[in-house]
Design an enzyme around this catalytic site. Sequence first.
Site, PDB file in Angstrom:
ATOM      1  N   ASP A 195      65.855  59.573 -34.135  1.00 60.09           N
ATOM      2  CA  ASP A 195      65.327  58.346 -34.715  1.00 60.09           C
ATOM      3  C   ASP A 195      65.658  58.237 -36.202  1.00 60.09           C
ATOM      4  OD1 ASP A 195      64.281  57.323 -32.406  1.00 60.09           O
ATOM      5  OD2 ASP A 195      62.216  57.949 -32.794  1.00 60.09           O
TER       6      ASP A 195
ATOM      7  N   ASP B 182      63.177  55.821 -22.768  1.00 63.91           N
ATOM      8  CA  ASP B 182      62.497  56.559 -23.830  1.00 63.91           C
ATOM      9  C   ASP B 182      61.358  57.404 -23.270  1.00 63.91           C
ATOM     10  OD1 ASP B 182      61.988  57.413 -26.410  1.00 63.91           O
ATOM     11  OD2 ASP B 182      61.778  55.404 -27.241  1.00 63.91           O
TER      12      ASP B 182
END
Length: 731
Positions: free
Chosen positions: A543, A473
């Site tokens: 997301d 990430d």
Amino acid sequence: MITFNENYQIFSLETKNSTYSIKIDNGFLLHAYYGKKISGDDLTYLTRHREFGFASINPEREKLSYMDYIPFELPVDGLGDFRESALSVVSSKGHNAIEPKYVSHKIYKGTPVLNGLPCVFGEGAETLEINSVDEILNVEVTVLYTIFDGIDAVIRSTKLKNNSTEPVKIKKCFSASFDMDNEDFDMITLHGSWARERHIDRHTVNMGLHQAKSNRGESSHQEHPFLAVLEHKADWNSGRVYGLNFIYSGNFVANVQRNQFDQLRIQMGINPENFMWTLKQNEEFESPQAVLTYSEEGLNGMSHQFHALYRNHLVRSKYNHQMRPILINNWEATYFDFNTDKILDIAREASKDGIEMLVLDDGWFGHRNFDDSSLGDWFVNETKLPGGLKYLVDEVNKLGMKFGLWFEPEMISPDSELFRAHPDWAIQIPDRKPGLSRQQLVLDITRPEVLNFQYNQIKKILASANIEYIKWDMNRQLSDIGSVLLEGDRTGEFFHRYVLAMYEFQNRLVTDFPDLLLENCSGGGARFDPGMLYYSPQIWCSDDTDAVERLEIQEGTALMYPLSTMGAHVSVCPNHAVGRVTPFKTRGYVALAGTFGYELDITKLSSEERSLIPGQIALYKKFNPLVREGVYYKIASYAENHNFDCWMNVKEDKSEALVTFVQVLNHPNMKTRMIKLTGLDGDTVYTVSYPDEDQNNFPPCKMKGETLMNAGLPVRRDWGDFQGKLIYLSK
């Protein structure tokens, strides 16, 4: 096939259905043609050579008219071409001009290898390198072109070498640039933000400069390294489309400029804002590769070229052509609030339904209980996980499940042991307090000692247990740019050096752990680009896992990227990003158009939703080969019609297809929709079935391909909003 006609002084790059032609004139590289396949003729007239006759006969007499009108393949700064340049340098004396003239070329089988950059590879390739030299600066400029058998794509890059004893500074070095006449063209770019990435934006190419760009240190949520120029009448299945994509994960710019002569200049390259690269004697600079595609079959045809190129010549992972394990990620289930028992509870229940991997997300390391600490401290938080990762992983493996782990290797928290020991390792400007985002800073991985330290920490964790997957990430952009390795005007090298360091980091990882499944992520989809696909076969798409929002996100993403690269999960409702409630079945159908997995607390699902999971997994197992390897067609866009969405995947031999239909909004008194399919064999009689429906209510029937494509497939309307259907066609 690549050829050079000595008489015409024209290079021709011929792909299956297109031709790209370059003309040498007065030593300059001119763009002659890009479009439907042609061959044999002298295309000099396409450079508009005689429209400024006195200038073309004697360019020195009226050089500025020549420079500002002729269609260039490598437009330069400072010599009278007042359009956007693709190459700009500053000499040691401070002058802004470069005039490379053709000296030689070579044509060879295979692909070039770029130093430290992702690049295309594989068999069936041919490459052209054209060398030009500025005799005043003694700088050599090489433009590289690669094509592949069976794919309508041209891959371009640019290389500079300084053969002078004096340094030069590169201000701009684009990877692709070409000029052509405007013909009532539109352009498409992709825009968005966190949780709504890659929405399609289409508009007329008006006068002036149109740009998509990022200066955030990554390709970004907000804009994307892609553009398309297409006929106004072009749609999903017909019309001319020129598409460009950038194999790079940092600052970029994509330009379309319409000028006084109604010409278009189309460009792709590293964003010149905050960029300055010092090139010393005998040093080289290589730009990343840009991909150019041409289609006469609309946006779907463009997508097919990108998909084929990336699937076969960019993604290196062993998992590229494999069914990925069905995973469950604990992030939306627990956020930071978990312990070993909670994670094992999720794993036990998930294993009962056939889920194959448990992924432990943020919060397992340091003393991290929120997003305000511990990034950089890659050791296990044994308060949460007594016995460490080894115990947890072993217990998950005993359930017959694989184990995956979340990392954010490029980041550092001010509240961390690493920052207290090495505060100078964070990117920052001396004497200025750096700004925080998500309460974190970015590590200066351009420094070898920083990269090595971080890599060794992660390598130690991976060696400590049977970890088979990593989610990498990156949750903030780059700002406050300063590095102890780069001072003065060399600070302009930082953004590019950062991307090169990140590529080195990931390359080490996949080299040392070749069986590791790596999924990239950046706050969702902020680094979903071709450069990252070279290192990871899949990228977390967004997301936002809401099924309706994902329709538009995945539509824009699929313009360039194979569905197998798109991380897509089923999550709970109300959705954590938008609060919408959609049927569990529909959430599954949308996630099937990606890698497929779950992002929820399975222990808290209703019995009704829980009962649907085994069926969803069975659908994934049955249809993933078709979704992963088949030809993708967009049939209808909810973003355009505001009512429903539809896409299909067709096996290459056209023997079977899967159609996914999502009715987003229902209306009273609506007739049955007739969805016209595409990509089928007209003479084949297909059995049309509904694999996720009661066969008594949806009995199979037989229909010819030509009927399905011309008259349409009837899709019965269901009661309510957000209803989905899967339709399977087989011989």
